[in-house]
Scaffold this motif. Sequence first.
Motif, PDB file in Angstrom:
ATOM      1  N   SER A   5       0.823  -1.207   0.000  1.00  0.00           N
ATOM      2  CA  SER A   5       0.000   0.000   0.000  1.00  0.00           C
ATOM      3  C   SER A   5       0.861   1.263   0.000  1.00  0.00           C
ATOM      4  O   SER A   5       0.400   2.319  -0.405  1.00  0.00           O
ATOM      5  N   ARG A  70      -3.405  -3.989  -7.214  1.00  0.00           N
ATOM      6  CA  ARG A  70      -3.999  -3.904  -5.864  1.00  0.00           C
ATOM      7  C   ARG A  70      -5.457  -4.361  -5.850  1.00  0.00           C
ATOM      8  O   ARG A  70      -5.897  -5.113  -4.980  1.00  0.00           O
ATOM      9  N   LYS A 121      -5.512   4.002   2.551  1.00  0.00           N
ATOM     10  CA  LYS A 121      -5.145   4.263   1.164  1.00  0.00           C
ATOM     11  C   LYS A 121      -5.426   5.694   0.777  1.00  0.00           C
ATOM     12  O   LYS A 121      -4.603   6.392   0.173  1.00  0.00           O
TER      13      LYS A 121
END
Lengths: 363, 433
Positions: A5, A70, A121
Amino acid sequence: MDKRSYLVPTLLALGVHLAVLLLLAGHWFDHADPRELKPRHIQAQMVDLGAMSQALEKQTEQARRIEAQRKKDEQRKQNELEQVQEKQRQQELAAQEKVLQEQQLQAQKVKELTAQEDLAKEKAQQQAREQKAQEVAAKEKAAKEKAAQETRAKQAAEAKLKAQEQAELAAQKKKQAEDQAKLAAEKKKQADAKAAAQKKEAEARAAAEKKKQAEVAARAKADAEARRKQEEQQRKEAEKARELAQLEKELAQEQRIAADRASQQLMVSMTDYINGELSRNWRVSSAFRNGMEAVVEIRLFPSGEVDSANLVLSSGDSGFDNSAVQAVFKVDRFARVAEVDPLTFERNFRKFRVKFRPEGLRW
Amino acid sequence: MKLRLLACCVLMLLAFGVRAELMIEVTQGVDAPTPIAVVPFGWNGGTPLPEDIAEIVSTDLHRSGFFGAMKRSDMLSFPQQQAQVFFRDWRVSGQNYLLIGRVASVGGEQLQVTYELYDVLKETRVFGEQISGSTRNMRDMAHYIADAVFEKLTGLRGAFSTRIAYVTAQNQGGGRHRYSLQLADADGARARTILESREPIMSPSWSKDGSKLAYVSFESSRPGIYVQHLASGKREKIQSFAGLNGAPAWAPDGQRLALTLSKDGNPEIYTLDLARRQLTRVTHHYGIDTEPTWAPDGQSILFTSDRGGQPQIYRVYLSDRRIERVTFEGNYNSSGKLTQDGRFLAMVHRSAGAGAAFNIAVQDLKTGRLDILTQTSLDESPTIAPNGSIVLYATQQGNNGVLAAVSLDGRVRFRMPSSSGDVREPAWSPYLQ
């Protein structure tokens, strides 16, 4: 938190720094010329916006791939999660309500985790955007300073440079707008993804709920079926028990009938025996007449031996009465009576009566 | 209402305790006399007694048909006292009763006899008695004991102390006979002659008190009916009409005689009032009516008549002279004699068919059943013991007539002690006072 991340923001940050270093590299090398140091000139360095743009695009593409990766990971994770959930739900089926609650709690946790992840995020993206904006601002400031220097150094080319700067500014603004648009698109995309995930989750939840309801219904049905089967089983068992009881009752009845029959046979046998013994020992005189009748009460010992014999109903003829009593004493012992069980003896043969009533006499 | 309810409840409660008691019905027995042992009586005197009382008692009981007397040779012991009696021994030997006794001299010819009867099966003393007499009437004492035992065990009055009268005929050769009217004990012992005649003596008949005998004697030119007082020997000729005078029979009241007279040309039945000497004709028929015998109630007379073509027995009711036929079986029935209860009629009977003999038969007037009691061929003149147990009759043994007896059920038959001459016309006395 997954290390992946931070990869995109880190790469973005590195890219921005690298771009700034590239932009400032020419300026640093120009400081070696003393002549250029003395006058105050604004040294302009040609910036290849196309290369930057390509780099940015490359970075964006890379970021998109990372993002796709992702998402893919998230999708996979989601699938895994769903599988886990499915597995848990299956376990829930086995563990019924308790497992279901645990699954709900797990789902809630997953949701929270997902939300936290999303928040992280978004935060990282926001930080990256802020850093980028700061860098852009610093870059603008440096560019302004450089432009001012260049303005001051090159007033002649100011317009052109100004135009170029404006163009750059515009491009930068455009780029910022594009970045913002991208950010907005990304945000929207994320929001869409989130919405989709939520929708999917809702759908999954609905499906799970539906499944749960179906399961509940199935379970209820199964319960009902089980209950019905249990009731049927109970009914069958009750029926069986009733039949068994009836059978036992009939058996007892049959045994009782058999016992009664045996008792009756015994009684018949014993009365025949006693009758025979008395008949063999009763001396019928010529003075006896048909119609004479005397009743003698006999008491026996369990051995069959005569305890007493008493006249209870006289014929009116002392000879006849005497002969009846004598017949009993003449027998002395009814041997077979000793074979009778004590209960039957007490009931029937401890004391009984014999009626002497001659038949078939001449008169 | 409450009382009724209470009574119902009490009755129901009582009913719970009541259980049907087993009742066995015995309808068949053994047609055999009751076994009895008469042990020889003890005697404390020196010289033997002229009579064996126990033997007389035993014979009396045995001949009654009711008892089977044990032989002395089978006896294991001869107890005279109760202490000497071991019931088990007598029981093992199959006896039901045991009679023991002892005779003691009480001075001169006087004797005291003590006897006791025991129930062997119950091992109890039934009864006992002490009687006195002399050596001359020991048979009377023995018959008395037999009567007492018989009555105690059978419920019937014994007839061993009664007498019998009968006629004997001694053939004196040349077609001449000597007839005697004999009087003897019921067992035939101690016979004595109360009348002798060269002419026939027939149909002796006892008065109901046993003090007189009526009979027919041919001692005069024609048959006459006589009455003789036994105690004094005094004789009285009652009737002697022309023709047949016969078959006198005492009425139960002792005041009348039934007779057969043919003074009116045909033998008919008459009654004679002895006090008023009044004759009353009872039957009116051209057939022969003879051998009258009174019913115990004195209301009717049974007689023999051939009015039906064959000799049969009829009954005439004195109140209305109604006549009914009594016998139907066989082609000859005569000499009827009724038992004291009037139920049984003993008679001379001959069955239908060729070669049939004259037997003694008895007919139950209640049921009409007739049974032949004897198996000899020329039986006649039946007479019944006062207790109805024995029928005495005359029969032929070789060329002589003898007396024989049979129990009313035909089970026991015996001959009376033989008398000299031809014995016939027996008559059994009533109970003697």
